[in-house]
Design a protein around this motif. Structure first.
Motif, PDB file in Angstrom:
ATOM      1  N   MET A  37       0.820  -1.198   0.000  1.00 26.28           N
ATOM      2  CA  MET A  37       0.000   0.000   0.000  1.00 26.28           C
ATOM      3  C   MET A  37       0.860   1.257   0.000  1.00 26.28           C
ATOM      4  SD  MET A  37      -3.127  -0.461  -0.165  1.00 26.28           S
ATOM      5  CE  MET A  37      -3.702  -2.067  -0.460  1.00 26.28           C
ATOM      6  N   LEU A  38       1.966   1.196   0.739  1.00 32.31           N
ATOM      7  CA  LEU A  38       2.829   2.375   0.821  1.00 32.31           C
ATOM      8  C   LEU A  38       3.421   2.719  -0.543  1.00 32.31           C
ATOM      9  CD1 LEU A  38       4.025   4.548   2.567  1.00 32.31           C
ATOM     10  CD2 LEU A  38       5.873   2.994   3.152  1.00 32.31           C
ATOM     11  N   ALA A  39       3.833   1.715  -1.304  1.00 31.80           N
ATOM     12  CA  ALA A  39       4.397   1.972  -2.633  1.00 31.80           C
ATOM     13  C   ALA A  39       3.340   2.564  -3.572  1.00 31.80           C
ATOM     14  CB  ALA A  39       4.959   0.684  -3.216  1.00 31.80           C
ATOM     15  N   LEU A  40       2.115   2.063  -3.495  1.00 28.49           N
ATOM     16  CA  LEU A  40       1.039   2.612  -4.322  1.00 28.49           C
ATOM     17  C   LEU A  40       0.756   4.061  -3.951  1.00 28.49           C
ATOM     18  CD1 LEU A  40      -1.483  -0.381  -4.321  1.00 28.49           C
ATOM     19  CD2 LEU A  40      -0.079   0.388  -6.225  1.00 28.49           C
ATOM     20  N   ALA A  41       0.683   4.337  -2.649  1.00 27.28           N
ATOM     21  CA  ALA A  41       0.404   5.698  -2.188  1.00 27.28           C
ATOM     22  C   ALA A  41       1.564   6.633  -2.515  1.00 27.28           C
ATOM     23  CB  ALA A  41       0.134   5.695  -0.694  1.00 27.28           C
ATOM     24  N   ASP A  42       2.792   6.135  -2.416  1.00 28.60           N
ATOM     25  CA  ASP A  42       3.962   6.942  -2.736  1.00 28.60           C
ATOM     26  C   ASP A  42       3.955   7.326  -4.212  1.00 28.60           C
ATOM     27  OD1 ASP A  42       6.402   8.219  -2.210  1.00 28.60           O
ATOM     28  OD2 ASP A  42       7.532   6.451  -2.843  1.00 28.60           O
ATOM     29  N   ASP A  43       3.652   6.377  -5.077  1.00 31.48           N
ATOM     30  CA  ASP A  43       3.587   6.646  -6.513  1.00 31.48           C
ATOM     31  C   ASP A  43       2.457   7.619  -6.840  1.00 31.48           C
ATOM     32  OD1 ASP A  43       4.289   6.246  -9.266  1.00 31.48           O
ATOM     33  OD2 ASP A  43       2.525   4.948  -9.439  1.00 31.48           O
ATOM     34  N   LEU A  44       1.294   7.412  -6.232  1.00 29.32           N
ATOM     35  CA  LEU A  44       0.156   8.289  -6.474  1.00 29.32           C
ATOM     36  C   LEU A  44       0.452   9.706  -5.994  1.00 29.32           C
ATOM     37  CD1 LEU A  44      -2.767   8.631  -7.415  1.00 29.32           C
ATOM     38  CD2 LEU A  44      -3.489   7.936  -5.127  1.00 29.32           C
ATOM     39  N   GLY A  45       1.045   9.834  -4.807  1.00 28.88           N
ATOM     40  CA  GLY A  45       1.391  11.155  -4.286  1.00 28.88           C
ATOM     41  C   GLY A  45       2.397  11.869  -5.171  1.00 28.88           C
ATOM     42  N   ALA A  46       3.391  11.143  -5.667  1.00 27.31           N
ATOM     43  CA  ALA A  46       4.391  11.750  -6.550  1.00 27.31           C
ATOM     44  C   ALA A  46       3.750  12.220  -7.856  1.00 27.31           C
ATOM     45  CB  ALA A  46       5.508  10.751  -6.842  1.00 27.31           C
ATOM     46  N   ARG A  47       2.846  11.417  -8.408  1.00 22.97           N
ATOM     47  CA  ARG A  47       2.178  11.832  -9.648  1.00 22.97           C
ATOM     48  C   ARG A  47       1.285  13.050  -9.422  1.00 22.97           C
ATOM     49  NH1 ARG A  47      -1.063   7.427 -11.636  1.00 22.97           N
ATOM     50  NH2 ARG A  47      -0.639   6.293  -9.737  1.00 22.97           N
ATOM     51  N   LEU A  48       0.613  13.107  -8.274  1.00 19.00           N
ATOM     52  CA  LEU A  48      -0.216  14.271  -7.973  1.00 19.00           C
ATOM     53  C   LEU A  48       0.641  15.523  -7.806  1.00 19.00           C
ATOM     54  CD1 LEU A  48      -2.767  12.760  -5.432  1.00 19.00           C
ATOM     55  CD2 LEU A  48      -3.281  13.640  -7.706  1.00 19.00           C
ATOM     56  N   ARG A  49       1.765  15.394  -7.114  1.00 15.84           N
ATOM     57  CA  ARG A  49       2.645  16.545  -6.930  1.00 15.84           C
ATOM     58  C   ARG A  49       3.253  17.004  -8.254  1.00 15.84           C
ATOM     59  NH1 ARG A  49       3.471  13.581  -2.337  1.00 15.84           N
ATOM     60  NH2 ARG A  49       5.313  12.506  -3.149  1.00 15.84           N
ATOM     61  N   ASN A  50       3.614  16.073  -9.125  1.00 17.55           N
ATOM     62  CA  ASN A  50       4.189  16.445 -10.428  1.00 17.55           C
ATOM     63  C   ASN A  50       3.183  17.137 -11.325  1.00 17.55           C
ATOM     64  OD1 ASN A  50       6.730  15.499  -9.847  1.00 17.55           O
ATOM     65  ND2 ASN A  50       6.350  13.474 -10.705  1.00 17.55           N
ATOM     66  N   SER A  51       1.904  16.808 -11.178  1.00 19.68           N
ATOM     67  CA  SER A  51       0.881  17.418 -12.028  1.00 19.68           C
ATOM     68  C   SER A  51       0.201  18.615 -11.359  1.00 19.68           C
ATOM     69  CB  SER A  51      -0.168  16.380 -12.425  1.00 19.68           C
ATOM     70  OG  SER A  51      -0.854  15.916 -11.278  1.00 19.68           O
ATOM     71  N   ASP A  52       0.672  19.014 -10.165  1.00 15.28           N
ATOM     72  CA  ASP A  52       0.104  20.150  -9.421  1.00 15.28           C
ATOM     73  C   ASP A  52      -1.395  19.984  -9.173  1.00 15.28           C
ATOM     74  OD1 ASP A  52       2.451  21.525  -9.095  1.00 15.28           O
ATOM     75  OD2 ASP A  52       2.206  22.707 -10.918  1.00 15.28           O
TER      76      ASP A  52
ATOM     77  N   LEU B 222      -0.971  10.717   4.176  1.00 12.45           N
ATOM     78  CA  LEU B 222      -2.432  10.654   4.273  1.00 12.45           C
ATOM     79  C   LEU B 222      -3.014   9.687   3.246  1.00 12.45           C
ATOM     80  CD1 LEU B 222      -4.921  11.659   5.706  1.00 12.45           C
ATOM     81  CD2 LEU B 222      -4.999  13.572   4.134  1.00 12.45           C
ATOM     82  N   LEU B 223      -2.444   9.656   2.050  1.00  3.41           N
ATOM     83  CA  LEU B 223      -2.917   8.707   1.033  1.00  3.41           C
ATOM     84  C   LEU B 223      -2.671   7.270   1.480  1.00  3.41           C
ATOM     85  CD1 LEU B 223      -1.617  10.543  -2.152  1.00  3.41           C
ATOM     86  CD2 LEU B 223      -4.003  10.272  -1.487  1.00  3.41           C
ATOM     87  N   ALA B 224      -1.499   6.999   2.055  1.00 12.40           N
ATOM     88  CA  ALA B 224      -1.176   5.642   2.519  1.00 12.40           C
ATOM     89  C   ALA B 224      -2.063   5.235   3.688  1.00 12.40           C
ATOM     90  CB  ALA B 224       0.291   5.557   2.926  1.00 12.40           C
ATOM     91  N   ARG B 225      -2.292   6.145   4.610  1.00 11.57           N
ATOM     92  CA  ARG B 225      -3.144   5.834   5.768  1.00 11.57           C
ATOM     93  C   ARG B 225      -4.571   5.518   5.321  1.00 11.57           C
ATOM     94  NH1 ARG B 225      -2.491  10.483   9.361  1.00 11.57           N
ATOM     95  NH2 ARG B 225      -0.339   9.767   9.429  1.00 11.57           N
ATOM     96  N   THR B 226      -5.094   6.313   4.404  1.00  9.14           N
ATOM     97  CA  THR B 226      -6.454   6.084   3.902  1.00  9.14           C
ATOM     98  C   THR B 226      -6.526   4.778   3.119  1.00  9.14           C
ATOM     99  OG1 THR B 226      -6.779   8.473   3.753  1.00  9.14           O
ATOM    100  CG2 THR B 226      -8.320   7.082   2.551  1.00  9.14           C
ATOM    101  N   ALA B 227      -5.531   4.488   2.289  1.00 10.54           N
ATOM    102  CA  ALA B 227      -5.521   3.245   1.510  1.00 10.54           C
ATOM    103  C   ALA B 227      -5.428   2.027   2.424  1.00 10.54           C
ATOM    104  CB  ALA B 227      -4.364   3.246   0.524  1.00 10.54           C
TER     105      ALA B 227
END
Length: 122
Positions: A1-16, A49-54
């Motif tokens: 879950m942490l890897a999924l949330a980490d990837d999702l967070g990075a993509r969200l930050r890169n796309s503002d 927060l994304l990892a905790r929710t996931a």
């Protein structure tokens, strides 16, 4: 879950962008799937927060002996990030508005984008 949330967070930050909800898609061995969605406590792009929710989302499914083939974490209801959440080069507001956790995540994102040596293949 942490890897999924980490990837999702990075993509969200890169796309503002920030997400106001997440959907966890779980596909099982018998080709069935579940796709419950959850609203985040606050719109965010933070990995923690994304990892905790996931994780709570996955635990609520109560999969004890299920054979899971794949898990996909998606961001829902995307919105443009406010000025304080944008990375420094694209930000047009005061740097003091950038909390320390966001600065650490931005630094980690930059280090992940660096070219890495690839293993030699025979």
């Amino acid at each position: 879950m942490l890897a999924l949330a980490d990837d999702l967070g990075a993509r969200l930050r890169n796309s503002d962008e920030i997400a106001t909800g997440v959907t966890l898609s779980v596909r099982y061995a018998d080709a069935s799937s579940t796709r419950p969605g959850r609203t985040l406590p606050e719109p965010t792009q933070h990995t923690v927060l994304l990892a905790r929710t996931a994780s709570t989302h996955y635990d609520s499914l109560a999969l004890q002996r299920a054979r899971v083939r794949s898990i996909v974490l998606r961001a829902d209801a995307l919105r443009p990030a406010p000025c304080a959440l944008r990375p420094a080069p694209r930000r047009r507001c005061h740097p003091a508005a950038h909390p320390p956790q966001q600065r650490r995540q931005a630094t980690r994102d930059r280090s992940h984008r660096r070219p890495r040596p690839r293993p030699l293949r025979a």
